[in-house]
Enzyme design. Sequence first.
Site, mmCIF file in Angstrom:
data_model
loop_
_atom_site.group_PDB
_atom_site.id
_atom_site.type_symbol
_atom_site.label_atom_id
_atom_site.label_comp_id
_atom_site.label_asym_id
_atom_site.label_seq_id
_atom_site.Cartn_x
_atom_site.Cartn_y
_atom_site.Cartn_z
ATOM 1 N N CYS A 115 -32.601 -58.026 -120.057
ATOM 2 C CA CYS A 115 -33.915 -56.595 -121.242
ATOM 3 C C CYS A 115 -32.999 -58.088 -122.623
ATOM 4 C CB CYS A 115 -32.543 -55.351 -121.645
ATOM 5 S SG CYS A 115 -32.259 -54.232 -120.505
ATOM 6 N N HIS A 255 -32.269 -53.959 -129.630
ATOM 7 C CA HIS A 255 -32.574 -53.781 -127.884
ATOM 8 C C HIS A 255 -32.464 -52.478 -128.211
ATOM 9 C CE1 HIS A 255 -33.722 -52.428 -124.257
ATOM 10 N NE2 HIS A 255 -32.253 -52.544 -123.981
ATOM 11 N N ASN A 285 -36.136 -46.603 -122.727
ATOM 12 C CA ASN A 285 -35.462 -48.079 -122.478
ATOM 13 C C ASN A 285 -36.700 -49.423 -121.704
ATOM 14 O OD1 ASN A 285 -35.178 -51.116 -121.798
ATOM 15 N ND2 ASN A 285 -32.382 -49.752 -121.422
HETATM 16 O O1 UT7 Z 1 -30.356 -52.494 -121.537
HETATM 17 C C1 UT7 Z 1 -29.667 -51.746 -121.004
HETATM 18 C C2 UT7 Z 1 -29.573 -50.850 -119.423
HETATM 19 N N1 UT7 Z 1 -28.173 -49.552 -120.207
HETATM 20 C C3 UT7 Z 1 -27.981 -48.746 -120.373
HETATM 21 O O2 UT7 Z 1 -28.557 -49.442 -121.736
HETATM 22 C C4 UT7 Z 1 -26.619 -47.750 -120.401
HETATM 23 C C5 UT7 Z 1 -25.910 -47.649 -121.569
HETATM 24 N N2 UT7 Z 1 -25.244 -46.579 -121.124
HETATM 25 C C6 UT7 Z 1 -25.988 -45.431 -121.686
HETATM 26 O O3 UT7 Z 1 -27.086 -45.493 -122.378
HETATM 27 C C7 UT7 Z 1 -24.512 -44.428 -121.168
HETATM 28 O O4 UT7 Z 1 -23.621 -44.950 -120.937
HETATM 29 C C8 UT7 Z 1 -25.036 -43.482 -121.215
HETATM 30 C C9 UT7 Z 1 -26.781 -42.882 -121.486
HETATM 31 C C10 UT7 Z 1 -26.537 -43.796 -119.175
HETATM 32 C C11 UT7 Z 1 -24.281 -42.086 -120.105
HETATM 33 O O5 UT7 Z 1 -24.327 -41.242 -121.372
HETATM 34 P P1 UT7 Z 1 -22.501 -41.329 -121.970
HETATM 35 O O6 UT7 Z 1 -22.640 -40.574 -122.777
HETATM 36 O O7 UT7 Z 1 -21.760 -42.724 -121.208
HETATM 37 O O8 UT7 Z 1 -22.561 -40.529 -120.130
HETATM 38 P P2 UT7 Z 1 -21.460 -40.403 -118.730
HETATM 39 O O9 UT7 Z 1 -21.465 -41.174 -117.894
HETATM 40 O O10 UT7 Z 1 -19.856 -40.869 -119.715
HETATM 41 O O11 UT7 Z 1 -20.876 -38.956 -118.750
HETATM 42 C C12 UT7 Z 1 -20.761 -37.658 -119.398
HETATM 43 C C13 UT7 Z 1 -20.606 -36.556 -117.890
HETATM 44 C C14 UT7 Z 1 -20.413 -36.495 -117.606
HETATM 45 O O12 UT7 Z 1 -20.109 -35.557 -116.870
HETATM 46 P P3 UT7 Z 1 -18.897 -35.083 -116.173
HETATM 47 O O13 UT7 Z 1 -18.412 -36.329 -115.706
HETATM 48 O O14 UT7 Z 1 -18.027 -35.474 -117.959
HETATM 49 O O15 UT7 Z 1 -18.922 -33.753 -115.905
HETATM 50 C C15 UT7 Z 1 -22.133 -36.619 -116.374
HETATM 51 O O16 UT7 Z 1 -21.923 -36.773 -115.120
HETATM 52 O O17 UT7 Z 1 -22.645 -36.212 -118.435
HETATM 53 C C16 UT7 Z 1 -23.024 -35.924 -117.191
HETATM 54 N N3 UT7 Z 1 -24.371 -36.598 -117.421
HETATM 55 C C17 UT7 Z 1 -25.745 -36.073 -117.420
HETATM 56 N N4 UT7 Z 1 -25.279 -34.432 -117.504
HETATM 57 C C18 UT7 Z 1 -26.889 -34.516 -117.831
HETATM 58 C C19 UT7 Z 1 -24.676 -38.164 -116.595
HETATM 59 N N5 UT7 Z 1 -25.942 -37.894 -116.678
HETATM 60 C C20 UT7 Z 1 -27.023 -36.456 -117.387
HETATM 61 C C21 UT7 Z 1 -27.814 -36.394 -117.648
HETATM 62 N N6 UT7 Z 1 -28.451 -35.100 -117.855
HETATM 63 N N7 UT7 Z 1 -29.170 -37.460 -117.670
#
Ligand code: UT7
Length: 328
Positions: A115, A255, A285
Amino acid sequence: MGNLHAGILGTGHAYPAGILTNAELEKTVETSDEWITTRTGIKQRRKAAPGEYTSMFAVRAARQAIERAKLDPLEIDLLLCATVTPDQILPSTGCIIQAELGANKAAAMDIVAACSGFLYGLTLADSMIRTGQSRYVLVIGAEILTQYVDYTDRGTCILFGDGAGAAVLGPVEADKGILAARIRSDGRYLEQLFSPGGGTRRPASAATLAAGDHYFKMRGNELFKVAVRSMSEISNEVLEEAGQKAEDISLFIPHQANQRITDAVASKLKVEEARVYSNIAMHGNTSSASIPIALDECVEAGRVKEGDLVLMASFGGGVTWGGVLVRW
Ligand code: UT7
């Protein structure tokens, strides 16, 4: 080197017609429009159709940028294509784009910095122009990320989209153009976002395909923290180097990874929402294409005017990060 600066002379962007909405993702993976919207700000992303490939959109974006810079493709002497989703392994997507554009006097190559690739490109273009090695440099960020997304992995499949953006740089008056540019990486965090299969370490085979080794793997939560920290730090570094303050910024183009990352960085920098550009709702993204697409949308909308101070900051897989400050 003297006081010569590299300025952005023209910009362009392009993306596929296909749209993948949150509502469609709800049907294929356990997620919801509500979760995606509140956790990322994304409502839809562009998705290439079968038969569409990275250089198609790169060429369209590049043609627009060259035209707006009022140049002939033969005047471009360096062509940098930032991409982690090249058309093919060999030759570089840069060379493929060069041939399509007829930019036959350029040296063309790819930059693999995820990115941050576009800001890596701007930083290299700045050095090449200021040292006199190059006069006109075309920097492109282009991706078809949806080809590498595992649509059963809800942690990644909701985020990524396709597109391309481009900018032509050339020498400008000393008080304009790129005032400061910095790029960094830290390979110790390479497993935060990576694609393990298909290279020499794990050559493509029926087994790697079946295991989905060619897909992006991501530790989103860890990357989130690195993103906020690295983008804020490098933004402050380029501001300081140029003797500018956050309050002087007319427009901040981060970004586009996650609206919550953008908000956190803007809040750390004390740049309020009205001075921050976001298109994540429409594009998701798009990795290296995200900043140049956003920049060109701002130019088209008249959001950047002569004399404006524009800050761009990025982070991505590698991990890589960068900051570029431009006086328009
Ligand atoms: O350009 C560089 C590329 N990468 C990035 O920019 C990634 C940066 N990170 C992020 O944007 C975020 O970490 C994410 C959007 C990927 C995830 O959001 P988060 O607030 O960090 O969620 P998390 O991974 O802590 O997950 C929270 C909960 C989990 O469930 P439990 O364990 O609390 O029951 C996940 O399993 O949300 C769940 N979850 C979802 N639920 C519904 C994860 N993805 C999804 C989804 N829909 N798509």
